[in-house]
Design an enzyme around this catalytic site. Sequence first.
Site, PDB file in Angstrom:
ATOM      1  N   SER A  61       2.254 -34.067  -7.577  1.00 23.97           N
ATOM      2  CA  SER A  61       2.232 -35.499  -7.242  1.00 23.97           C
ATOM      3  C   SER A  61       0.903 -35.993  -6.678  1.00 23.97           C
ATOM      4  CB  SER A  61       3.338 -35.818  -6.244  1.00 23.97           C
ATOM      5  OG  SER A  61       4.566 -35.863  -6.903  1.00 23.97           O
ATOM      6  N   LYS A  64      -0.799 -38.515  -8.700  1.00 21.47           N
ATOM      7  CA  LYS A  64      -0.391 -39.927  -8.706  1.00 21.47           C
ATOM      8  C   LYS A  64      -1.473 -40.826  -8.104  1.00 21.47           C
ATOM      9  CE  LYS A  64       4.528 -38.683  -8.515  1.00 21.47           C
ATOM     10  NZ  LYS A  64       5.700 -38.481  -7.642  1.00 21.47           N
ATOM     11  N   TYR A 186       2.400 -38.110 -18.143  1.00 20.88           N
ATOM     12  CA  TYR A 186       2.694 -37.980 -16.708  1.00 20.88           C
ATOM     13  C   TYR A 186       2.797 -36.503 -16.300  1.00 20.88           C
ATOM     14  CZ  TYR A 186       5.803 -37.735 -12.615  1.00 20.88           C
ATOM     15  OH  TYR A 186       6.369 -37.398 -11.408  1.00 20.88           O
ATOM     16  N   TYR A 238       6.608 -39.257   0.910  1.00 22.57           N
ATOM     17  CA  TYR A 238       8.017 -39.531   0.593  1.00 22.57           C
ATOM     18  C   TYR A 238       8.842 -39.804   1.835  1.00 22.57           C
ATOM     19  CZ  TYR A 238       6.068 -37.608  -3.541  1.00 22.57           C
ATOM     20  OH  TYR A 238       5.234 -37.373  -4.577  1.00 22.57           O
ATOM     21  N   VAL A 256       4.493 -31.029  -5.022  1.00 26.52           N
ATOM     22  CA  VAL A 256       5.405 -29.891  -4.910  1.00 26.52           C
ATOM     23  C   VAL A 256       4.744 -28.554  -5.276  1.00 26.52           C
ATOM     24  CG1 VAL A 256       7.576 -31.182  -5.134  1.00 26.52           C
ATOM     25  CG2 VAL A 256       6.463 -30.280  -7.189  1.00 26.52           C
TER      26      VAL A 256
HETATM   27  O1  DON Z   1       7.915 -35.209 -11.719  1.00 30.13           O
HETATM   28  C1  DON Z   1       8.048 -34.330 -10.862  1.00 30.13           C
HETATM   29  O2  DON Z   1       9.102 -34.126 -10.276  1.00 30.13           O
HETATM   30  C2  DON Z   1       6.831 -33.510 -10.525  1.00 30.13           C
HETATM   31  N1  DON Z   1       5.939 -33.440 -11.634  1.00 30.13           N
HETATM   32  C3  DON Z   1       6.048 -34.073  -9.359  1.00 30.13           C
HETATM   33  C4  DON Z   1       6.842 -34.135  -8.098  1.00 30.13           C
HETATM   34  C5  DON Z   1       6.067 -33.979  -6.851  1.00 30.13           C
HETATM   35  O3  DON Z   1       5.058 -33.318  -6.748  1.00 30.13           O
HETATM   36  C6  DON Z   1       6.680 -34.601  -5.696  1.00 30.13           C
HETATM   37  N2  DON Z   1       5.974 -34.208  -4.528  1.00 30.13           N
HETATM   38  N3  DON Z   1       6.136 -33.912  -3.472  1.00 30.13           N
END
Ligand code: DON
Length: 302
Positions: A61, A64, A186, A238, A256
């Site tokens: 993430s 983003k 994405y 978050y 993550v």
């Molecule tokens: O779309 C997803 O769930 C992952 N590619 C990214 C999620 C993420 O890193 C949330 N972070 N804390």
Amino acid sequence: MQTLLRTIYDDVKPLVGQGKVADYIPALASVNPHQFGIAIYSNQGELFQIGDADVPFSIQSISKVFSLTLAIKHYGADMWQRVGREPSGLPFNSLVQLEYENGIPRNPFINAGAIVVSDMNQSRFASPHYAMREFVRRLSGNPDLKTDQVVADSEYEFRHRNAAMAYLMQSYGNFENSVEEVLKSYFSNCALRMSCVDLAKAFNFLANKGYCSISKEQVISEQEARQVNALMATSGMYDEAGSFAFQVGLPGKSGVGGGIVAIVPNRFSICVWSPALNKVGNSSAGVAALESMTKHIGWSVY
Ligand code: DON
């Protein structure tokens, strides 16, 4: 600064490995949870690092912020018609709010928001992921940054929740391109591999009024950089954004993969990485390291 890094590292080392490596993306489940690195890049161009700061990991993430920056460069203030600027207070992959709020995601850092931002970039670039990777290679000064195709494919295979958000937004008219193509871009963005050193450098522009001292370009305006920092401070962590503001007090963005980038405006950017995550999906040791850092420097944006 190097002494400070050593102090933080020693403070936090006992916590490394506490928590759980992300396993909802099967290709991430095999990462060794005992890795830990920190890098700081100052506005004077000095680099400080400790531990596994040169080891590339899945930025997830954190990407983003890069895709948001690319979209801001093109759409400016118009983009806020399609995505909000309020914290969600819910998990990053929650669906419920999206229906109540007519397919307009709360902010660009929850998954639904980042997918809409990817849709905007899809309308603008022939190869949106390559455009974004070139952009990040330039910002970090590392032409060798790679996409982990195994992670991208694994995310696409298990895309059901993200696909549900994207199709829901499409049903509200908040989508311009093929959902499946946008999801692929994405996921490829999330699957970019970067080290703490790469990320600390690539985020220099947010500590430096929108100017990247590595690529020597004004990436976005000073005001837009302030706005991205504000979004990171309110939504970058978050449903832990409140505690992170309380404990650390800096704009931050987690992924993550276990990375967290934070900004000390006008001074430096910092990236910490340790793959074991707490319950909301943020690196446990990473949050502790940033808390220790602001305690030692005695400074926060508040
Ligand atoms: O779309 C997803 O769930 C992952 N590619 C990214 C999620 C993420 O890193 C949330 N972070 N804390």
